[in-house]
Design an enzyme around this catalytic site. Sequence first.
Site, mmCIF file in Angstrom:
data_model
loop_
_atom_site.group_PDB
_atom_site.id
_atom_site.type_symbol
_atom_site.label_atom_id
_atom_site.label_comp_id
_atom_site.label_asym_id
_atom_site.label_seq_id
_atom_site.Cartn_x
_atom_site.Cartn_y
_atom_site.Cartn_z
ATOM 1 N N VAL A 286 -50.381 -37.315 43.360
ATOM 2 C CA VAL A 286 -50.864 -37.611 42.009
ATOM 3 C C VAL A 286 -50.252 -36.592 41.061
ATOM 4 C CG1 VAL A 286 -52.882 -37.713 40.507
ATOM 5 C CG2 VAL A 286 -52.981 -38.703 42.806
ATOM 6 N N ARG B 163 -70.354 -44.590 53.721
ATOM 7 C CA ARG B 163 -71.594 -44.782 54.465
ATOM 8 C C ARG B 163 -72.685 -45.374 53.584
ATOM 9 N NH1 ARG B 163 -70.475 -39.295 55.987
ATOM 10 N NH2 ARG B 163 -69.392 -39.238 57.996
ATOM 11 N N CYS C 36 -58.336 -23.901 58.945
ATOM 12 C CA CYS C 36 -58.764 -22.623 59.522
ATOM 13 C C CYS C 36 -58.223 -22.438 60.937
ATOM 14 C CB CYS C 36 -60.289 -22.534 59.550
ATOM 15 S SG CYS C 36 -61.074 -22.652 57.925
#
Length: 466
Positions: free
Chosen positions: A93, A33, A56
């Site tokens: 990674v 942004r 959650c």
Amino acid sequence: MSESAHRGRAGRERLVVIGGDAAGMSAASQARRTRGPEELEIVAFERGHFTSYSACGIPYWVGGDVTERDDLIARTPEEHRARGIQVRLRTEVTEIDPARQRVRARDVESGAESWVPYDKLVIATGARPIRPEMPGADAEGVHGVQTLDDGQELLDTLTRARGRHAVVVGAGYIGVEMAEALIKRGFLVTVVNRGSEPMSTLDPDMGRLVHEAMEGLGITMVNDAEVTKLLTSDDGRVRAVVTEDAEYPADVVVLGIGVRPETTLAEAAGLPLGTHGGLLTDLAMRVRGHENIWAGGDCVEVLDLVTGQERHIPLGTHANKHGQVIGTNVGGGYATFPGVVGTAVSKVCDLEIARTGLREKDARRAGLRFETVTVESTSRAGYYPGASPMTVKMLAERRTGRLLGVQIVGREGAGKRVDIAAVALTAGMTVEQMTALDLGYAPPFSPVWDPVLVAARKAVAKVRDV
């Protein structure tokens, strides 16, 4: 042409993000942004199949309250890519090289590896479920629940389970929520908990209320019990959970023991870790001692505003805020994450469970002198239809009256009242100051004295008497 050469000719910086969920993708989105693709290239690595999802919500998906897995996904990889973020799924990674500003990435499917340079790095590797080191812990049918992939694997196991016995090991938030989900799936559920009561984030007297609600739901609670091993069948599937005193049949086992920060990569790279194993950052979420590395989410430790000490509190609310702060700073702005007070809310059936601040043992560990009060009240005016009981426990510092913590257990309308206390804790208010709070009142919503303020009034009288 090497990636580093390509980057140099493109004349733009590269941001590499490790982890494609809340903190990582919030950081990537916020950075995008503030800086366009012509200025900042963003590459995000995610070893799973999904990005930007609600971990959650997994117990509610497993339990059937949420019908579709994709309802938990806030933004798909395709949506991120459309905004100029290169999302590389199923890519893990395996190494961070801070000296040379690069990471080693491995394609999970093919095993192919490559070094990817970065100008700025965000570590958002999350947390990993604790798996006990005991016989049978890795057997088929034993599940930790941390990612959407974990949730799907659990659902697959439930579908093909030969019997209907489920054992949940641990009675924290995940354990309690998963126990309810399994009951809804038609399983006979036993929860084995090494604590004296479920929900160790509460004091035992408040945890007792949760215990009673769980048994009312048909869940068998076994407290003060340590699992010693898991037994398996000839085909390698789990068949029982064993403690020192008993054996419980199990066609599926869910581990709800808790999580640890996933900082294996960070530790190997020599990045600073705290006493709880999480990465240490400054207020801007920059890893201490490393100008071009940030970290956020469940892999970091954060400042406890009540005690002034570092804590590991893995919650999605924090992770998203961390990501916003990191993305702003990576994008050239300035933002900070000041800390937390440890607010959390959950439920068992219609029983709402909430806490913020310190438990009694937390206050003792911090060397604080304190008083506690517990009050029984109702969610609405007692004469109004639907009023339900609520228990509020409050801790306040002796003499000063500073609020230290609040725990609430009750029915509809109880849980979110903890937010009153969370704001008071963040502001450093005393219980006497709390009694003057101008809270909303009408009989359908509250007694004329809100239960939290009733507890504050009682705490004022108690701290004055010492």
